[in-house]
Design a protein around this motif. Sequence first.
Motif, PDB file in Angstrom:
ATOM      1  N   MET A   1       0.867  -1.230  -0.001  1.00  0.00           N
ATOM      2  CA  MET A   1       0.084   0.051  -0.047  1.00  0.00           C
ATOM      3  C   MET A   1       0.754   1.154  -0.018  1.00  0.00           C
ATOM      4  N   LYS A   2       2.075   1.164   0.712  1.00  0.00           N
ATOM      5  CA  LYS A   2       2.690   2.281   0.950  1.00  0.00           C
ATOM      6  C   LYS A   2       3.403   2.621  -0.666  1.00  0.00           C
ATOM      7  N   LYS A   3       3.953   1.566  -1.385  1.00  0.00           N
ATOM      8  CA  LYS A   3       4.426   1.673  -2.603  1.00  0.00           C
ATOM      9  C   LYS A   3       3.446   2.238  -3.506  1.00  0.00           C
ATOM     10  N   LEU A   4       1.918   1.893  -3.442  1.00  0.00           N
ATOM     11  CA  LEU A   4       1.115   2.735  -4.183  1.00  0.00           C
ATOM     12  C   LEU A   4       0.977   4.062  -3.954  1.00  0.00           C
ATOM     13  N   ILE A   5       0.973   4.404  -2.827  1.00  0.00           N
ATOM     14  CA  ILE A   5       0.990   5.787  -2.390  1.00  0.00           C
ATOM     15  C   ILE A   5       2.170   6.588  -3.061  1.00  0.00           C
ATOM     16  N   ILE A   6       3.290   6.039  -3.020  1.00  0.00           N
ATOM     17  CA  ILE A   6       4.510   6.788  -3.497  1.00  0.00           C
ATOM     18  C   ILE A   6       4.398   6.735  -4.969  1.00  0.00           C
ATOM     19  N   LEU A   7       3.975   5.640  -5.693  1.00  0.00           N
ATOM     20  CA  LEU A   7       3.847   5.839  -7.222  1.00  0.00           C
ATOM     21  C   LEU A   7       2.721   7.094  -7.457  1.00  0.00           C
ATOM     22  N   PHE A   8       1.874   7.096  -6.677  1.00  0.00           N
ATOM     23  CA  PHE A   8       0.610   7.733  -7.282  1.00  0.00           C
ATOM     24  C   PHE A   8       1.145   9.501  -6.741  1.00  0.00           C
ATOM     25  N   PHE A   9       1.908   9.589  -5.832  1.00  0.00           N
ATOM     26  CA  PHE A   9       2.672  10.858  -5.614  1.00  0.00           C
ATOM     27  C   PHE A   9       3.671  11.201  -6.571  1.00  0.00           C
ATOM     28  N   CYS A  10       4.502  10.021  -7.046  1.00  0.00           N
ATOM     29  CA  CYS A  10       5.422  10.569  -7.934  1.00  0.00           C
ATOM     30  C   CYS A  10       4.879  10.862  -9.329  1.00  0.00           C
ATOM     31  N   LEU A  11       3.560  10.226  -9.744  1.00  0.00           N
ATOM     32  CA  LEU A  11       3.293  10.346 -11.120  1.00  0.00           C
ATOM     33  C   LEU A  11       2.435  11.725 -10.836  1.00  0.00           C
ATOM     34  N   ASN A  12       1.768  12.205 -10.007  1.00  0.00           N
ATOM     35  CA  ASN A  12       1.186  13.651  -9.773  1.00  0.00           C
ATOM     36  C   ASN A  12       2.414  14.524  -9.992  1.00  0.00           C
ATOM     37  N   ILE A  13       3.457  14.430  -9.429  1.00  0.00           N
ATOM     38  CA  ILE A  13       4.568  15.288  -9.439  1.00  0.00           C
ATOM     39  C   ILE A  13       5.146  15.418 -11.141  1.00  0.00           C
ATOM     40  N   PHE A  14       5.043  14.235 -11.510  1.00  0.00           N
ATOM     41  CA  PHE A  14       5.713  14.047 -13.017  1.00  0.00           C
ATOM     42  C   PHE A  14       4.556  14.674 -13.844  1.00  0.00           C
ATOM     43  N   SER A  15       3.373  14.625 -13.895  1.00  0.00           N
ATOM     44  CA  SER A  15       2.359  15.234 -14.496  1.00  0.00           C
ATOM     45  C   SER A  15       2.368  16.747 -14.317  1.00  0.00           C
ATOM     46  N   ILE A  16       2.790  17.309 -13.139  1.00  0.00           N
ATOM     47  CA  ILE A  16       2.710  18.820 -13.053  1.00  0.00           C
ATOM     48  C   ILE A  16       3.941  19.437 -13.701  1.00  0.00           C
ATOM     49  N   ILE A  17       5.156  18.646 -13.639  1.00  0.00           N
ATOM     50  CA  ILE A  17       6.291  19.109 -14.472  1.00  0.00           C
ATOM     51  C   ILE A  17       6.482  18.754 -15.831  1.00  0.00           C
ATOM     52  N   ALA A  18       5.840  17.845 -16.200  1.00  0.00           N
ATOM     53  CA  ALA A  18       5.670  17.593 -17.725  1.00  0.00           C
ATOM     54  C   ALA A  18       4.387  18.360 -18.452  1.00  0.00           C
ATOM     55  N   ASP A  19       4.103  19.449 -18.111  1.00  0.00           N
ATOM     56  CA  ASP A  19       3.271  20.066 -18.727  1.00  0.00           C
ATOM     57  C   ASP A  19       3.358  20.443 -20.104  1.00  0.00           C
ATOM     58  N   ALA A  20       2.683  19.919 -21.213  1.00  0.00           N
ATOM     59  CA  ALA A  20       2.906  20.118 -22.625  1.00  0.00           C
ATOM     60  C   ALA A  20       2.329  21.570 -23.088  1.00  0.00           C
ATOM     61  N   GLN A  21       1.249  21.835 -22.301  1.00  0.00           N
ATOM     62  CA  GLN A  21       0.479  22.730 -22.807  1.00  0.00           C
ATOM     63  C   GLN A  21       1.110  24.275 -22.339  1.00  0.00           C
ATOM     64  N   THR A  22       2.297  24.700 -21.947  1.00  0.00           N
ATOM     65  CA  THR A  22       2.760  25.726 -21.488  1.00  0.00           C
ATOM     66  C   THR A  22       3.252  26.681 -22.700  1.00  0.00           C
ATOM     67  N   SER A  23       3.540  25.968 -23.839  1.00  0.00           N
ATOM     68  CA  SER A  23       4.272  26.849 -24.880  1.00  0.00           C
ATOM     69  C   SER A  23       2.946  26.854 -26.125  1.00  0.00           C
ATOM     70  N   PRO A  24       2.772  27.977 -26.866  1.00  0.00           N
ATOM     71  CA  PRO A  24       1.907  27.902 -27.710  1.00  0.00           C
ATOM     72  C   PRO A  24       2.251  27.278 -28.849  1.00  0.00           C
ATOM     73  N   VAL A  25       1.175  26.394 -29.540  1.00  0.00           N
ATOM     74  CA  VAL A  25       1.535  25.627 -30.724  1.00  0.00           C
ATOM     75  C   VAL A  25       0.737  26.174 -31.725  1.00  0.00           C
ATOM     76  N   SER A  26       1.668  26.473 -32.763  1.00  0.00           N
ATOM     77  CA  SER A  26       1.107  26.978 -34.105  1.00  0.00           C
ATOM     78  C   SER A  26       1.012  25.765 -34.970  1.00  0.00           C
ATOM     79  N   ARG A  27       0.005  25.353 -35.537  1.00  0.00           N
ATOM     80  CA  ARG A  27      -0.006  24.510 -36.363  1.00  0.00           C
ATOM     81  C   ARG A  27      -0.025  24.737 -37.720  1.00  0.00           C
ATOM     82  N   CYS A  28      -0.654  25.679 -38.235  1.00  0.00           N
ATOM     83  CA  CYS A  28      -0.782  26.113 -39.585  1.00  0.00           C
ATOM     84  C   CYS A  28      -0.132  27.568 -39.836  1.00  0.00           C
ATOM     85  N   GLN A  29       0.726  27.570 -40.724  1.00  0.00           N
ATOM     86  CA  GLN A  29       1.509  28.882 -41.133  1.00  0.00           C
ATOM     87  C   GLN A  29       1.064  29.423 -42.365  1.00  0.00           C
TER      88      GLN A  29
END
Length: 84
Positions: A1-29
């Motif tokens: 159970m402790k490993k599951l909580i640590i894994l959940f905590f690490c995944l949450n931190i990773f999802s906050i750090i790896a935010d792909a929507q911070t830079s504007p994406v220009s698809r059509c030029q």
Amino acid sequence: MKKLIILFFCLNIFSIIADAQTSPVSRCQSTEAMNLHFKKHPELKQQFDNYQASKKSNNSSKKLAVANYTIPVVFHILHLNGIE
């Protein structure tokens, strides 16, 4: 159970750090390429504007015919020949 909580905590931190929507994406030029082309050839910009104006005036002068459609709807009522 402790490993599951640590894994959940690490995944949450990773999802906050790896935010792909911070830079504007220009698809059509296409707009930028067209504006660059118009800067090189100003006479084409005038032709394009004239073409757009003529198409806009043609579309606004046309009136659409209104058509009324009758759609037949059939109801089948199923009963057992009793009091319903």
